[in-house]
Design an enzyme around this catalytic site. Structure first.
Site, mmCIF file in Angstrom:
data_model
loop_
_atom_site.group_PDB
_atom_site.id
_atom_site.type_symbol
_atom_site.label_atom_id
_atom_site.label_comp_id
_atom_site.label_asym_id
_atom_site.label_seq_id
_atom_site.Cartn_x
_atom_site.Cartn_y
_atom_site.Cartn_z
ATOM 1 N N ASP A 23 -4.796 2.200 2.286
ATOM 2 C CA ASP A 23 -4.002 3.319 2.099
ATOM 3 C C ASP A 23 -4.274 4.731 2.103
ATOM 4 O O ASP A 23 -5.173 5.081 1.269
ATOM 5 C CB ASP A 23 -3.351 3.076 0.325
ATOM 6 C CG ASP A 23 -2.081 3.708 0.300
ATOM 7 O OD1 ASP A 23 -2.088 5.228 0.517
ATOM 8 O OD2 ASP A 23 -1.027 3.269 -0.110
ATOM 9 N N ARG B 148 9.096 3.828 2.061
ATOM 10 C CA ARG B 148 9.119 2.662 2.920
ATOM 11 C C ARG B 148 8.845 1.422 1.698
ATOM 12 O O ARG B 148 8.131 1.476 0.907
ATOM 13 C CB ARG B 148 7.781 2.305 3.573
ATOM 14 C CG ARG B 148 7.848 1.139 4.643
ATOM 15 C CD ARG B 148 6.663 0.826 5.587
ATOM 16 N NE ARG B 148 5.572 0.519 4.914
ATOM 17 C CZ ARG B 148 4.690 -0.307 5.634
ATOM 18 N NH1 ARG B 148 4.520 -0.261 6.577
ATOM 19 N NH2 ARG B 148 3.420 -0.883 4.801
ATOM 20 N N ASP C 256 -3.572 7.143 -0.955
ATOM 21 C CA ASP C 256 -4.338 7.094 -1.925
ATOM 22 C C ASP C 256 -5.928 7.540 -1.993
ATOM 23 O O ASP C 256 -6.374 7.836 -2.842
ATOM 24 C CB ASP C 256 -4.176 5.457 -2.422
ATOM 25 C CG ASP C 256 -3.015 5.089 -2.939
ATOM 26 O OD1 ASP C 256 -2.135 5.993 -3.300
ATOM 27 O OD2 ASP C 256 -2.794 3.779 -2.910
ATOM 28 N N THR D 270 10.237 -5.157 2.256
ATOM 29 C CA THR D 270 11.031 -5.148 3.799
ATOM 30 C C THR D 270 10.476 -4.217 4.706
ATOM 31 O O THR D 270 10.444 -4.569 5.885
ATOM 32 C CB THR D 270 12.691 -4.796 3.564
ATOM 33 O OG1 THR D 270 12.719 -3.412 3.114
ATOM 34 C CG2 THR D 270 13.406 -5.657 2.711
#
Length: 495
Positions: A487, A389, A490, A393
């Protein structure tokens, strides 16, 4: 142990340890040799391959880390996709307090030239605190992939590399060992004499660490042409797609905003930060939200808490994943099955009538795979989809995918912990449908979804089923779920 009639080739080869480079250590543990013999047996099933691979990984991990400083921060580098087979078992040999980050590097060998091509790299741009790394990759054939990964890590700034493999060819290990001999050591289970014209060890583990591990259609040593073309095309057209994607994203958001608004308007009273609605029926009919029991909310609190350490986060993810998967697997078709109990009475039970394929959206989706293996008692195999991703955008780009031959005949559990914009999920669902899978056979399993993401997926694919543990109201300006959990990749991999 394989039977005397099994099609097994002994691991003992003509390679003399004394003839190998000084930075290569071949395990002398007799159990390692026996277990590699077992992997070479064509008759060994997938479960046996996974179990034996894990056992070998634990033994080799002990040998590889015997001189490690327990207080030093280290990294485990997983070479996709086969390195995933060794990852969890290798990590289990570190103490619970060890500071271990997990990163993934994706490489495939171009079929004609046998040269490595990088298609995925999650290393941070700069390395300030990791000096020692361990690389896990079950097979070293030509040595090209190993050479490329070592070069990447040396340029990244590490000072010492320990490369751990189950099997290597002599020429491949010599090539890899020569890249950075003063900074790299190798711990290998066994070494075979050579490779054939296709770059496969002449005395090899037949499909064991590729096809049998994931039960997919191609041998580990080959990436089919469509996957290679997809990866290279994605890289060459990436910039153009991003530019065109800005317009598409604007149109997508505008087109789906009414769905998100409708979901917000239809929800009932909110429990704790809007993550769970009291009345599940207020969702679209194809969305199942787990009931917010005290136990689920307790585990979700642990997952969301920024102070939760790595091992506790892993445990909480495992528990929530099991809850999700039990709910999702209840949707797999079954039939009645009468059995006789030890008392002589008849019990009318059930058994599944359709196999399951778990498809992970890498890298985070792989975190749900073990829970799926533990929860399901029927036929099971796995596929992989890698979708990047763009941070600007938030649009998805398909980088790589790999599926079993019979995927169209199975119920698909699409595994992805977070559903934010819905872009990656929609991309993955479209790719799966291209394999001939009916939309109604796809169950999307995730831990936290945004209202917006649910709206996008439910509108574009009304016949799939979404099973989620929690729904959050908002996305921030970076398209992150709020309040969310940060995240996921992560936190799960310690990066």
């Amino acid at each position: 142990m394989p039977s005397p009639t099994s099609e097994t080739t002994t691991t003992k080869s003509t390679v003399e340890v004394s003839s190998l480079p000084r930075n290569v250590c071949v395990s002398s543990n007799p159990f390692v040799q026996t277990k590699i013999d077992h992997l070479r047996d064509r008759k060994v099933k997938s479960v046996g391959v996974r179990t034996t691979t894990a056992e070998l990984s634990r033994i080799l991990a002990v040998e590889a880390t015997k001189d490690a400083n327990p207080t030093e921060k280290v990294a485990l580098i997983v070479v996709l996709r086969s390195g995933l087979a060794m990852c969890d078992a290798f990590l289990s040999q570190f103490s619970p307090d060890a500071d271990v980050a997990v990163y993934h590097i994706g490489m495939f060998r171009e079929r004609a030239s046998l040269q490595p091509v990088e298609y995925y790299n999650k290393l941070p741009n700069t390395n300030t605190d990791i000096k020692r790394v361990y690389i896990v990759d079950p097979l070293v054939a030509t040595g090209g992939t190993s050479e490329a990964v070592i070069e990447i890590l040396r340029d990244w700034g590490v000072e010492h590399i320990t490369f751990v493999a189950i099997l290597a060819s002599k020429s491949g290990i010599e090539r890899a060992a020569a890249v950075w001999p003063e900074g790299t050591n190798f711990v290998v289970g066994a070494i075979d004499e050579g490779i054939d014209e296709k770059g496969i060890a002449t005395v090899k583990i037949d499909d064991a660490l590729g096809t049998s591990k994931f039960i997919t259609r191609k041998q580990l040593s080959h990436v089919d042409q469509s996957a290679a073309s997809t990866a290279m095309a994605a890289q060459s057209h990436y910039a153009r797609e991003l530019e065109e994607g800005k317009t598409r994203m604007h149109q997508e958001v505008e087109g789906s905003s009414s769905v998100g608004t409708a979901l917000r308007d239809r929800k009932g009273s909110i429990i704790e930060n809007g993550s769970v609605f009291e009345d599940g029926s207020r969702y679209p009919s194809n969305v199942i939200v787990l009931r917010a029991t005290p136990l689920l909310r307790s585990w979700m609190t642990t997952i969301r808490d920024s102070q939760t350490d790595g091992p506790t986060f892993h445990k909480a993810v495992e528990q929530v994943s099991r809850m999700l998967l039990y709910e999702a697997l209840n949707l797999v078709p079954s039939e009645l099955l009468p059995v006789t109990t030890p008392t002589g009475a008849t019990y009318t039970g059930a058994r599944p009538t359709q196999g399951v394929c778990g498809v992970s959206i890498l890298r985070a989706g792989a975190s749900l795979e073990q829970a799926l293996r533990d929860c399901w008692n029927g036929s099971l195999n796995f596929g992989k989809v890698l979708i990047q991703r763009d941070e600007e955008t938030a649009l998805p780009t398909h980088i790589y995918s790999k599926f079993p031959n019979d995927i169209s005949e199975r119920m698909i559990l699409l595994l992805e912990p977070m559903l934010a914009t819905g872009g990656s999920a929609c991309k993955a669902i479209s790719i799966i449908k291209e394999q001939g899978v009916p939309e109604s056979s796809i169950i999307f399993v995730n831990i936290i979804a945004s209202v917006h993401g649910l709206g996008v997926v439910a509108k574009q694919f009304p016949d799939i089923t979404v099973v989620t543990a929690a729904v959050d109201d908002d996305l921030d300006e970076k398209k992150r779920i709020m309040p969310g959990l940060g995240d996921f990749g992560d936190r799960f991999y310690g990066t």
